[in-house]
Write an enzyme that holds these catalytic residues in place. Structure first.
Site: not given
Ligand code: MRU
Length: 349
Positions: A46, A195, A236, A246-247
């Site tokens: 991820r 995470q 993202d 983003n997350k």
């Molecule tokens: O659901 P995930 O764990 O893939 O989400 C990841 C994120 O939101 C990160 O902050 C994003 O991908 C930036 S990673 C360098």
């Protein structure tokens, strides 16, 4: 400790299984495209850049399977690209890496290449090596923003586990520390899949960088109680006007940072920019299984009968973002103009 987030060996995309961290350091072998799609969906791999790298190797895997089975290669590789593209919708790096692999496939086919697998492997490795370099550049530009003694608040995981290199926002921390700055990190646990707790805290402990874990809901009070020099996190997908997906929980942090006068930085490579999206309105947001909110590893944490809403990402409006750190430097508003000065506009503009 060094570890490889994504590796390729013939007929296998090997992932460090992030669903098992921090308790177990085990690998997930993905010997079919379907297995890799499932690993991306389940977040064994991820983080936007890392899923792009994994998917690029997935296309290479499809080429090696087609060669082994004597199938019409180009058709089955195109099918694999479609399957991988549909694995998760928000991180544009996935689509970016697959489009690049698709262009390589078309070029190789046009040239009548005898060995599609070798050609596609070279492209996937180039994407991987490029991401490594992008991470270093992000780290260098971002580290200049931090004072000699800094406390950085971050969210989700943006380190080596999330990329093909050392990370995005965490690369800033690693680079600043390597340059002799004292940085400590406040990491949000990042509900519902943790995470921040499981991955960011683990990475920082490996690097012996001080990390304080907080519940997501403690961010505002922590900003009131402690000096936070910057919020730094990844992305993202970034729309042309700077709106950033983003997350989930990123938007909360941006609002809190504005309220407390804390600079709010997004750190992301160009592969995260989507200049075809005019604003955050055009960014698809992944909705995940509500059960992730209602339980943890098979144990319920909420009563049966309660509804749950589980968007995996949110969009932070550009006006709340102090700066976007890219491999080409730190951009500030108006972001659209900054992006267009440094990057090509999408076709049609
Ligand atoms: O659901 P995930 O764990 O893939 O989400 C990841 C994120 O939101 C990160 O902050 C994003 O991908 C930036 S990673 C360098």
């Amino acid at each position: 400790m060094s570890f490889a987030t994504v590796e390729y060996e013939p007929c296998n995309v090997r992932l460090l299984d992030q669903t098992r961290l921090p308790g177990e350091l085990v690998h997930s072998d993905n010997r079919t495209v379907e297995e890799l799609v499932e690993s991306i969906r389940l977040l064994r791999v991820r983080g936007a850049p890392a899923i792009g790298v994994a998917a690029a190797y997935g296309v290479t895997l499809a080429a090696s399977l087609a060669a082994r089975d004597g199938e019409g290669a180009a058709g089955s590789i195109e099918r694999a690209i479609g399957q991988l593209r549909a694995a998760r919708p928000t991180a544009v790096n996935l689509d970016w890496a697959l489009s690049r692999m698709e262009r390589a496939l078309h070029r190789l086919t046009r040239e009548g290449a005898a060995d599609l697998h070798a050609g596609l492997l070279a492209e996937a490795e180039a994407i991987h090596r490029e991401d490594e370099k992008l991470c270093k550049d992000l780290g260098r530009h971002g580290a200049e923003l931090l004072p000699d003694e800094a406390t950085v608040m971050t969210h989700c995981n943006t380190g080596a586990l999330a990329t093909g290199g050392m990370g995005t926002a965490l690369a800033v921390v690693y680079t600043a520390v390597a340059a002799g700055k004292r940085v400590d990190v406040v990491a949000t646990e990042t509900r519902p899949l943790l995470q921040g707790a499981r991955l960011t805290a683990w990475e920082l402990v490996q690097h012996e960088i001080p990390v304080t874990l907080i519940c997501d809901g403690a961010a505002g009070w922590t900003m009131r109680q402690r000096r936070i020099d910057a919020v730094m996190l990844g992305a993202d997908r970034i729309a042309a006007n700077g709106d950033t997906a983003n997350k989930i929980g990123t938007y909360n942090l941006a609002v809190l940072a504005a309220r407390h006068g804390v600079p709010f930085y997004v750190v992301a490579p160009y592969s995260t920019l989507d200049l075809s999206a005019a604003s955050g309105e055009d960014i698809p947001i992944e909705l995940r299984n509500p059960e992730e909110v209602k339980g943890w590893r098979g144990q319920p944490t909420a009563p049966e009968g309660a509804e749950a809403f589980n968007p995996a990402f949110d969009v932070t409006p550009a006006e709340l973002i102090t700066g976007i750190v890219t491999e080409r430097g730190v951009f500030s508003a108006p972001f659209r103009e900054s992006f267009l000065r440094h990057y090509d506009a999408p076709a049609g503009e």
